[in-house]
Design an enzyme around this catalytic site. Structure first.
Site, PDB file in Angstrom:
ATOM      1  N   ALA A  12       0.783  -1.231   0.000  1.00 22.95           N
ATOM      2  CA  ALA A  12       0.000   0.000   0.000  1.00 22.95           C
ATOM      3  C   ALA A  12       0.819   1.288   0.000  1.00 22.95           C
ATOM      4  O   ALA A  12       0.251   2.377   0.018  1.00 22.95           O
ATOM      5  CB  ALA A  12      -0.909   0.015   1.235  1.00 22.95           C
ATOM      6  N   SER A  13       2.130   1.195  -0.011  1.00 27.45           N
ATOM      7  CA  SER A  13       2.925   2.395   0.279  1.00 27.45           C
ATOM      8  C   SER A  13       3.461   3.139  -0.938  1.00 27.45           C
ATOM      9  O   SER A  13       3.882   4.295  -0.810  1.00 27.45           O
ATOM     10  CB  SER A  13       4.102   2.002   1.183  1.00 27.45           C
ATOM     11  OG  SER A  13       4.827   0.939   0.600  1.00 27.45           O
ATOM     12  N   TYR A  16       9.937 -10.039 -21.019  1.00 29.03           N
ATOM     13  CA  TYR A  16       8.911  -9.811 -20.002  1.00 29.03           C
ATOM     14  C   TYR A  16       7.838 -10.910 -20.020  1.00 29.03           C
ATOM     15  O   TYR A  16       7.900 -11.857 -19.256  1.00 29.03           O
ATOM     16  CB  TYR A  16       8.288  -8.400 -20.096  1.00 29.03           C
ATOM     17  CG  TYR A  16       7.483  -8.111 -18.848  1.00 29.03           C
ATOM     18  CD1 TYR A  16       8.064  -7.464 -17.755  1.00 29.03           C
ATOM     19  CD2 TYR A  16       6.182  -8.566 -18.717  1.00 29.03           C
ATOM     20  CE1 TYR A  16       7.351  -7.280 -16.574  1.00 29.03           C
ATOM     21  CE2 TYR A  16       5.459  -8.388 -17.547  1.00 29.03           C
ATOM     22  CZ  TYR A  16       6.045  -7.740 -16.487  1.00 29.03           C
ATOM     23  OH  TYR A  16       5.344  -7.570 -15.323  1.00 29.03           O
ATOM     24  N   ALA A  73       5.178  -5.968  -5.020  1.00 26.23           N
ATOM     25  CA  ALA A  73       6.265  -6.159  -5.976  1.00 26.23           C
ATOM     26  C   ALA A  73       7.515  -6.348  -5.144  1.00 26.23           C
ATOM     27  O   ALA A  73       7.930  -5.445  -4.418  1.00 26.23           O
ATOM     28  CB  ALA A  73       6.403  -4.958  -6.903  1.00 26.23           C
ATOM     29  N   TYR A  92       0.855  -7.297 -15.872  1.00 29.15           N
ATOM     30  CA  TYR A  92       1.330  -6.508 -17.008  1.00 29.15           C
ATOM     31  C   TYR A  92       1.512  -7.418 -18.208  1.00 29.15           C
ATOM     32  O   TYR A  92       1.840  -8.591 -18.054  1.00 29.15           O
ATOM     33  CB  TYR A  92       2.650  -5.801 -16.661  1.00 29.15           C
ATOM     34  CG  TYR A  92       3.130  -4.892 -17.768  1.00 29.15           C
ATOM     35  CD1 TYR A  92       2.366  -3.788 -18.150  1.00 29.15           C
ATOM     36  CD2 TYR A  92       4.313  -5.145 -18.457  1.00 29.15           C
ATOM     37  CE1 TYR A  92       2.772  -2.961 -19.182  1.00 29.15           C
ATOM     38  CE2 TYR A  92       4.738  -4.323 -19.484  1.00 29.15           C
ATOM     39  CZ  TYR A  92       3.955  -3.228 -19.850  1.00 29.15           C
ATOM     40  OH  TYR A  92       4.365  -2.417 -20.880  1.00 29.15           O
TER      41      TYR A  92
HETATM   42  P1  NAD Z   1       6.072  -0.725  -6.144  1.00 30.70           P
HETATM   43  O1  NAD Z   1       7.478  -1.148  -6.014  1.00 30.70           O
HETATM   44  O2  NAD Z   1       5.765   0.715  -6.306  1.00 30.70           O
HETATM   45  O3  NAD Z   1       5.211  -1.235  -4.882  1.00 30.70           O
HETATM   46  C1  NAD Z   1       5.477  -2.426  -4.219  1.00 30.70           C
HETATM   47  C2  NAD Z   1       4.777  -2.458  -2.882  1.00 30.70           C
HETATM   48  O4  NAD Z   1       4.992  -3.742  -2.279  1.00 30.70           O
HETATM   49  C3  NAD Z   1       5.282  -1.441  -1.850  1.00 30.70           C
HETATM   50  O5  NAD Z   1       4.187  -0.966  -1.092  1.00 30.70           O
HETATM   51  C4  NAD Z   1       6.203  -2.270  -0.953  1.00 30.70           C
HETATM   52  O6  NAD Z   1       6.348  -1.773   0.372  1.00 30.70           O
HETATM   53  C5  NAD Z   1       5.446  -3.579  -0.948  1.00 30.70           C
HETATM   54  N1  NAD Z   1       6.253  -4.751  -0.576  1.00 30.70           N
HETATM   55  C6  NAD Z   1       7.327  -5.275  -1.216  1.00 30.70           C
HETATM   56  N2  NAD Z   1       7.755  -6.390  -0.584  1.00 30.70           N
HETATM   57  C7  NAD Z   1       6.917  -6.575   0.465  1.00 30.70           C
HETATM   58  C8  NAD Z   1       6.822  -7.550   1.494  1.00 30.70           C
HETATM   59  N3  NAD Z   1       7.645  -8.596   1.569  1.00 30.70           N
HETATM   60  N4  NAD Z   1       5.842  -7.401   2.427  1.00 30.70           N
HETATM   61  C9  NAD Z   1       4.986  -6.352   2.390  1.00 30.70           C
HETATM   62  N5  NAD Z   1       5.013  -5.417   1.427  1.00 30.70           N
HETATM   63  C10 NAD Z   1       5.963  -5.529   0.482  1.00 30.70           C
HETATM   64  O7  NAD Z   1       5.484  -1.581  -7.351  1.00 30.70           O
HETATM   65  P2  NAD Z   1       4.315  -1.352  -8.418  1.00 30.70           P
HETATM   66  O8  NAD Z   1       4.955  -1.026  -9.720  1.00 30.70           O
HETATM   67  O9  NAD Z   1       3.217  -0.506  -7.886  1.00 30.70           O
HETATM   68  O10 NAD Z   1       3.824  -2.865  -8.563  1.00 30.70           O
HETATM   69  C11 NAD Z   1       2.668  -3.383  -7.949  1.00 30.70           C
HETATM   70  C12 NAD Z   1       2.086  -4.456  -8.853  1.00 30.70           C
HETATM   71  O11 NAD Z   1       1.689  -3.861 -10.093  1.00 30.70           O
HETATM   72  C13 NAD Z   1       3.097  -5.563  -9.218  1.00 30.70           C
HETATM   73  O12 NAD Z   1       2.425  -6.797  -9.249  1.00 30.70           O
HETATM   74  C14 NAD Z   1       3.526  -5.175 -10.619  1.00 30.70           C
HETATM   75  O13 NAD Z   1       3.982  -6.260 -11.390  1.00 30.70           O
HETATM   76  C15 NAD Z   1       2.232  -4.614 -11.164  1.00 30.70           C
HETATM   77  N6  NAD Z   1       2.369  -3.763 -12.364  1.00 30.70           N
HETATM   78  C16 NAD Z   1       3.339  -2.799 -12.448  1.00 30.70           C
HETATM   79  C17 NAD Z   1       3.455  -2.051 -13.621  1.00 30.70           C
HETATM   80  C18 NAD Z   1       4.503  -0.977 -13.762  1.00 30.70           C
HETATM   81  O14 NAD Z   1       4.791  -0.582 -14.887  1.00 30.70           O
HETATM   82  N7  NAD Z   1       5.059  -0.478 -12.685  1.00 30.70           N
HETATM   83  C19 NAD Z   1       2.554  -2.245 -14.680  1.00 30.70           C
HETATM   84  C20 NAD Z   1       1.557  -3.214 -14.542  1.00 30.70           C
HETATM   85  C21 NAD Z   1       1.471  -3.972 -13.374  1.00 30.70           C
END
Ligand code: NAD
Ligand code: NA
Length: 395
Positions: A48-49, A234, A139, A224
């Site tokens: 959530a952060s 990917y 992630a 994704y």
């Molecule tokens: P991000 O790195 O911004 O967020 C990851 C979050 O997971 C953070 O809140 C972090 O604190 C938390 N986290 C990580 N390890 C943890 C653990 N062990 N315990 C608790 N919390 C934990 O990543 P994001 O890009 O927002 O990705 C989120 C999802 O969206 C992923 O599944 C990613 O594949 C997907 N996604 C990302 C994109 C992109 O381009 N960034 C596109 C499509 C889908």
């Protein structure tokens, strides 16, 4: 202290509390102008952060006045050492939510563990009774299995063939070829263990067993797909196998939720600059070309615009359009044929010399520093700030 960006490779080691706060407040303001009709009221967000998870928490809280519990894994500050950005984001979000009379609490720890699951469920029981939405937005590069104790590491590699293509170092603007050797079977297995759907299912199992899922409960996890340019590394690579597994898990969960008329979905989101995506080879070059094209067409979105559209036009809409595989698509604008054709043309001519002109490298770098609270308008970075910020709803 005075906090400046300190980068190493794909990461920035520092974060600015005031910059992070300003980013969170902008997202809150966006959602205040775009409320969700019939949105959720009691929401748990795992991850959530930052990124899509933070946007999901903000959309829930400010789109439909939801009480939110956030789970994340962030580094707190110590004297003279700033916290990780997700820590400052969560502090800013909860502070503002409390001022606005919204319930917002959080748990900082390893979401893959049984302990954090138990702690979260206890909090739900005490404060919310049940939840009507779980957003799964983790992630992570690593996972320790809660039953076997085994530690898994994810990789970003092609399967069965060497991958060579262009990439950009967005700090220097240099475009060069990168070659990635194919993975082993073990690496596929490990990546699926970290980023596949097993932990999502474990969360649902635990929540259901403790009877904290409300009637008509929904859950969504993020995936994704992306263009043919990145396909071999990917979607057809190790991470793609994990996403296949995550997507298959949605159907398994849906079956488990039948008795409470629950629903489980994967939403395929747009490529965006987050801490997770900047570490993926080739993606930064793709994103800098994509941003340019989508901004020219007036259809560029960030995390908050994506999630607002997901809630209003998909999850809580009267009709939820799904693709042939049963997935929600909010990557529809990115994947538009005309957009992809333009990006593919630019890709062919992208070099260190042409990229500043044909790509949005500046937009990429700005978004990257933005993640850490830097380069944010209206913030005086020469001013002393208190790094020892605390999160008001942290348990
Ligand atoms: P991000 O790195 O911004 O967020 C990851 C979050 O997971 C953070 O809140 C972090 O604190 C938390 N986290 C990580 N390890 C943890 C653990 N062990 N315990 C608790 N919390 C934990 O990543 P994001 O890009 O927002 O990705 C989120 C999802 O969206 C992923 O599944 C990613 O594949 C997907 N996604 C990302 C994109 C992109 O381009 N960034 C596109 C499509 C889908
Ligand atoms: Na997230």
């Amino acid at each position: 202290m005075i906090i400046e960006p300190k980068t190493r490779g794909f990461i920035c080691l520092t974060a600015h509390p005031e910059g992070c706060k300003s980013n969170v407040l902008s997202q809150i303001n966006y959602i205040k102008d775009h409320p969700t009709t019939n949105g959720p009221k009691r929401v748990l967000v795992i991850g959530a952060s930052t990124g899509f998870g933070l946007a999901s928490r903000i959309t829930s809280a400010y789109g439909s006045n939801a009480s939110t519990i956030g789970v994340y894994f962030e580094k707190p500050p110590s004297e003279g050492r700033p916290a990780s950005p997700g820590y400052y984001n969560s502090a800013a979000f909860e502070d503002q939510a409390h001022k606005d009379g919204l319930y917002a609490k959080s748990i900082n720890g390893d979401a893959f563990s049984n302990e954090i699951k138990a702690q979260t469920i206890k909090l739900i029981k005490e404060d919310l009774g049940k939840i009507d939405l779980l957003v799964y937005s983790l992630a992570s590069p690593v996972r320790q299995h809660p039953v076997t104790g085994e530690k898994f590491k994810s990789t970003l590699k092609p399967i069965g063939q060497t991958f060579t293509n262009k990439t950009v170092d967005f700090h220097t603007g240099e475009v060069k070829d990168i070659t990635i050797e194919p993975c082993t079977e073990e690496e596929i297995k490990n990546t699926v263990a970290v980023m596949g759907g097993e932990d999502w299912e474990f969360w649902i199992d635990a929540l259901k067993e403790q009877d904290v899922l409300a009637e008509d409960f929904k859950t969504v996890a993020y995936s994704y797909i992306g263009p043919s340019l990145t396909k071999a590394v990917y979607r057809d690579g190790t991470i793609g196998r994990a996403k296949d597994h995550l997507e298959a898990t949605a159907f398994k969960i849906k079956d488990q939720l039948k008795d409470i008329k629950g629903e489980a979905y994967v939403s395929v989101n747009k490529a965006l600059v987050t801490q997770a995506s900047s570490a993926i080879p080739v993606i930064p070059l793709y994103i800098s070309l994509l941003y340019k094209v989508m901004k020219e067409e007036g259809i560029h979105e960030g995390c908050i615009e994506q999630i607002e559209r997901l809630f209003n036009q998909r999850l809580y809409a009267d009709n939820m359009p799904l693709d042939s595989e049963g997935r929600i698509r909010v990557d529809d604008w990115e994947m538009r044929e005309d957009i992809q054709a333009k990006v593919a043309d630019l890709w062919k001519i992208a070099t260190t010399e042409t990229l500043p002109e044909i790509g949005d490298l500046k937009g990429y770098a700005k978004d990257f520093f933005y993640l850490f609270g830097f380069d944010v308008e209206g913030i005086d970075y020469d001013k002393d700030v208190n790094e020892m910020v605390s999160i008001p709803g942290l348990q």
